[in-house]
Design a protein around this motif. Structure first.
Motif: not given
Length: 193
Positions: A1-7, A35-37, A56-64
């Motif tokens: 796992m590299k990216k977790i989608t959080i709702y 990282d976060l989606v 803290v410098g982690r990647n954040v991918y947002g979809i809107i």
């Protein structure tokens, strides 16, 4: 796992434990270099998780969707901001880009996303881990309902068993990392007459 989608909620809720739980989850994700989606909001629990990751410098991918950008709820400081046309497009991209899913406390949108992922897993469109982050027992009543649904024959117990449920972020991430996809046919064999 590299990216977790959080709702999660676009509000913080009344109990300060929800905000504390969000921070604890992000700390656990950062520790594992995940990282976060997410839905790209700058408000509520959504804004908290994004800001914690970014700090803290982690990647954040947002979809809107554009409609929410127009009402100024989009977070403009993300690693990547993807603007889509509809909520349906948003949900599909979030499902596609995440390697696993966590539903934190939230409202009707969070519940819709949770059930969509449960359905996609159930039907075999995706096979990714899904967790309920049960901060302060937030999901206890929903869990009881799902158990009832399984007892009544509308949800297979094996499907319910695939849902990771915990109030401990480390336990959630451990179980997600150990997750083994298992397709369980939804349909019962026809009964012969």
């Amino acid at each position: 796992m590299k990216k977790i989608t959080i709702y999660c909620g676009s509000n913080t809720g009344k109990n300060p434990a929800y905000k504390q739980g969000a921070i604890a989850l992000i700390q656990a994700m950062v520790h594992r270099k995940l990282d976060l989606v997410y839905g790209a909001g700058k408000v509520g629990l959504m804004g908290i998780i994004a800001n914690q990751m970014l700090s803290v410098g982690r990647n954040v991918y947002g979809i809107i969707p554009q409609k929410l950008v127009d009402v100024e709820v989009a977070h403009q400081g993300l690693t990547e901001l993807t603007i889509v046309e509809t909520m349906r497009d948003r949900k599909w991209l979030m499902a596609e880009r995440g390697d696993g899913f966590i539903a934190m406390p939230g409202g009707i949108g969070t519940l819709e996303e949770l059930f969509e992922i449960m359905t996609l897993n159930q039907l075999g469109y995706i096979q990714k881990p899904l967790a309920l982050y049960n901060v302060q027992g937030y999901y206890d009543r929903l869990i009881n309902f799902l158990d009832f649904s399984a007892k009544e024959g509308f949800l297979k117990q094996e499907q319910m068993d695939l849902l990771i449920i915990s109030d401990d972020p480390e336990e959630i991430l451990d179980k997600m990392a150990a997750y083994k996809p298992k397709f369980i046919p939804k349909w019962e064999a026809p009964k012969s007459s």
